[in-house]
Structures are given as structure tokens and as C-alpha cells.
Design a protein around this motif. Sequence first.
Motif, short mmCIF file in Angstrom:
data_model
loop_
_atom_site.label_atom_id
_atom_site.label_comp_id
_atom_site.label_asym_id
_atom_site.label_seq_id
_atom_site.Cartn_x
_atom_site.Cartn_y
_atom_site.Cartn_z
N ALA A 20 0.77 -1.29 -0.05
CA ALA A 20 0.17 -0.08 0.45
C ALA A 20 0.30 1.09 0.21
CB ALA A 20 -0.54 0.16 0.78
N TRP A 21 1.48 1.40 0.91
CA TRP A 21 2.96 2.66 0.88
C TRP A 21 3.31 2.54 -0.72
CZ3 TRP A 21 2.59 6.85 3.83
CH2 TRP A 21 1.96 6.55 5.10
N ALA A 22 3.92 1.66 -1.19
CA ALA A 22 4.80 1.84 -2.17
C ALA A 22 3.64 2.08 -3.41
CB ALA A 22 5.13 -0.08 -3.27
N ALA A 23 2.80 1.80 -3.50
CA ALA A 23 1.58 2.75 -4.08
C ALA A 23 1.07 3.85 -3.87
CB ALA A 23 0.12 1.52 -3.97
N SER A 24 1.34 4.41 -2.88
CA SER A 24 0.96 5.78 -2.12
C SER A 24 1.92 6.31 -3.30
CB SER A 24 1.02 5.20 -0.78
OG SER A 24 1.59 7.30 -0.15
N GLU A 25 3.37 5.91 -2.52
CA GLU A 25 4.73 6.85 -3.04
C GLU A 25 4.56 6.72 -4.53
OE1 GLU A 25 8.18 4.02 -1.60
OE2 GLU A 25 7.33 5.35 0.54
N ALA A 26 3.67 5.74 -5.27
CA ALA A 26 4.31 5.88 -6.50
C ALA A 26 3.22 6.62 -7.72
CB ALA A 26 3.60 4.05 -7.15
N ILE A 27 2.00 7.02 -6.76
CA ILE A 27 1.37 8.12 -6.62
C ILE A 27 1.62 9.76 -6.81
CG2 ILE A 27 -0.91 9.44 -6.16
CD1 ILE A 27 -2.37 6.66 -5.32
N ASP A 28 2.27 9.88 -5.62
CA ASP A 28 3.16 10.34 -5.24
C ASP A 28 4.03 11.09 -6.37
OD1 ASP A 28 1.60 11.29 -3.07
OD2 ASP A 28 3.30 10.73 -1.82
N ALA A 29 4.85 11.00 -6.81
CA ALA A 29 5.49 10.10 -7.98
C ALA A 29 5.32 10.71 -9.54
CB ALA A 29 6.92 9.18 -7.79
N ASP A 30 4.36 9.92 -9.62
CA ASP A 30 3.71 10.27 -11.07
C ASP A 30 3.40 11.41 -11.24
OD1 ASP A 30 2.44 9.92 -13.42
OD2 ASP A 30 1.06 7.57 -13.05
N PRO A 31 3.91 12.41 -12.86
CA PRO A 31 3.65 13.56 -12.25
C PRO A 31 2.28 13.59 -12.91
CG PRO A 31 5.41 13.18 -14.27
CD PRO A 31 5.26 11.70 -13.12
N ARG A 32 1.78 12.59 -14.31
CA ARG A 32 0.50 12.80 -14.19
C ARG A 32 -0.75 12.66 -12.57
NH1 ARG A 32 0.67 7.58 -18.38
NH2 ARG A 32 2.26 7.22 -16.67
N LEU A 33 -0.44 12.61 -12.02
CA LEU A 33 -1.38 12.39 -10.50
C LEU A 33 -0.67 13.43 -9.35
CD1 LEU A 33 -1.50 8.90 -10.70
CD2 LEU A 33 -2.80 10.47 -11.58
N ARG A 34 -0.31 14.46 -10.47
CA ARG A 34 0.43 15.60 -8.89
C ARG A 34 -1.16 15.94 -8.80
NH1 ARG A 34 4.41 18.15 -12.99
NH2 ARG A 34 6.43 17.08 -12.49
N ALA A 35 -2.07 16.25 -9.03
CA ALA A 35 -3.18 16.86 -8.74
C ALA A 35 -4.24 15.78 -7.74
CB ALA A 35 -4.00 17.77 -9.32
N ALA A 36 -3.79 14.52 -8.18
CA ALA A 36 -4.71 13.23 -7.40
C ALA A 36 -4.97 13.60 -5.90
CB ALA A 36 -4.50 12.02 -8.02
N THR A 37 -6.08 13.15 -5.34
CA THR A 37 -6.50 13.50 -4.18
C THR A 37 -6.78 11.87 -3.44
OG1 THR A 37 -8.05 15.40 -4.24
CG2 THR A 37 -8.31 13.93 -2.61
N TYR A 38 -5.78 11.57 -2.30
CA TYR A 38 -6.04 10.00 -2.05
C TYR A 38 -5.67 10.22 -0.82
CZ TYR A 38 -1.17 9.27 -2.21
OH TYR A 38 -0.54 9.20 -1.77
#
Length: 222
Positions: A20-38
Amino acid sequence: MNRPPAKAVQIVARGPRAEAWAASEAIDADPRLRAATYSIIEEDEAAGAWRIDAFPTSEAQAERLRALLAGVPALSVVTQALADADWLAMALSGLPPVRAGRFFVFGAHDLGRAPQNAVKLRIEAGAAFGTGHHATTVGCLIAYDALLRRERFHRVLDVGTGTGILAIAADRTGSGVAVGTDIDGVSVRVARENAKVNRARARFAVAAGLAHPAVRGAAPYD
């Protein structure tokens, strides 16, 4: 073009802490998901289960989130439709009634609680400003009540009407003409609905300033 989802959705991923934390870090690192809310939380401490809740604001963001989360084998991923809800109205629905001079402002949950000698104004909480709980609204009602003790007002203009509460109050206390304006179309729609509920003849229009025909046509005002 980032189109909003056809239906508001929530993407939920469940799995072990590390994944779960690995996925969280991947979301944070993805430039296409900079505005993602999670959010990421520990859902079951005993089982070591963690949960990610993501709320995409576009179809592209939803697709990217699903692909990223599904790429972590230990996570189970589901997409859930979010029911439409007026969260503001839900949050404010329990507000207590307000007494402001002769006026008693209340919502449907307080039907039957109004004093017999009060001017009753039923105003539901919602997207428009002016339920009587803000100091500016209650202050205007108290001031208008004080003015009514000295004289009557036959033609009243309420600029920035919000829920229409002040124009409706004027109508309910004898004004022959009560006009309310707002630059927000939603507020004007709500004000018209409130006028019907309160059996008021107040009229409302979307208008900026005093040049609108609905304003000029009812002039002069007291």
C-alpha cells in the motif's frame, strides 16, 4: 483534454502495508497524478491490512490510478460510484433555529417550533448564502426589525440576496414590492424556491449592479 468522470467515483485499493505504501509513493511520483486526491490508512491492525481511497477528478486520472494500483499484485482494486449528495446541506441540516427580532428563521427539521408571535421564515441550508446563522444575516434582520418599529417600507431592494431571506422578510412584513438580485444563478433559483415555500411575492433576478431591468423597473426604493 481532461474530461470529468461521467459519474463521480472512488477507487479503493486494499492490501499489505508495504504494498500500500509503495503504491502511495508511486502516486506521489507520477507527474500525471500531481493533483490526485487520495488517502492511505491502516484498516485492520490485527490483519495488517491497509487501504487507499482515491477520488479522481477526470477520466484520464481515473484510468491512470486504476492502472497504477492494479500494477501492484498484492493489492485488490475496486471502483465504486459515489452517490450524488449535497454535502453542504447535509452538514447544515441540524442547525438550530434563529430568532432575530420579530423574525424566526428555521429549517424543515424545526417545523412546529416557531413562536406564535414571530414572522416565520423557513430557509433550508444549502448552496446559497443566508440561513440566518451568519452574523451579517442575523444583523440585517435585527436592524430591519428595529427600522420597522419606526416606519414601513413599501419598496425594498435586496442586492446580493443569497437565499432571498431579506427580500422575503420584507415581503412578509408588508412591503408591496420586494426585489432580490444576485450574480449567482444558483442563489437566485434557491431564493425563488424559498419565496414559494414562504408564500412570499418577492421577485428575484440574476443581476450585477443596479442597471438590470428587474431592478430599474421596480424603482424607486425606500
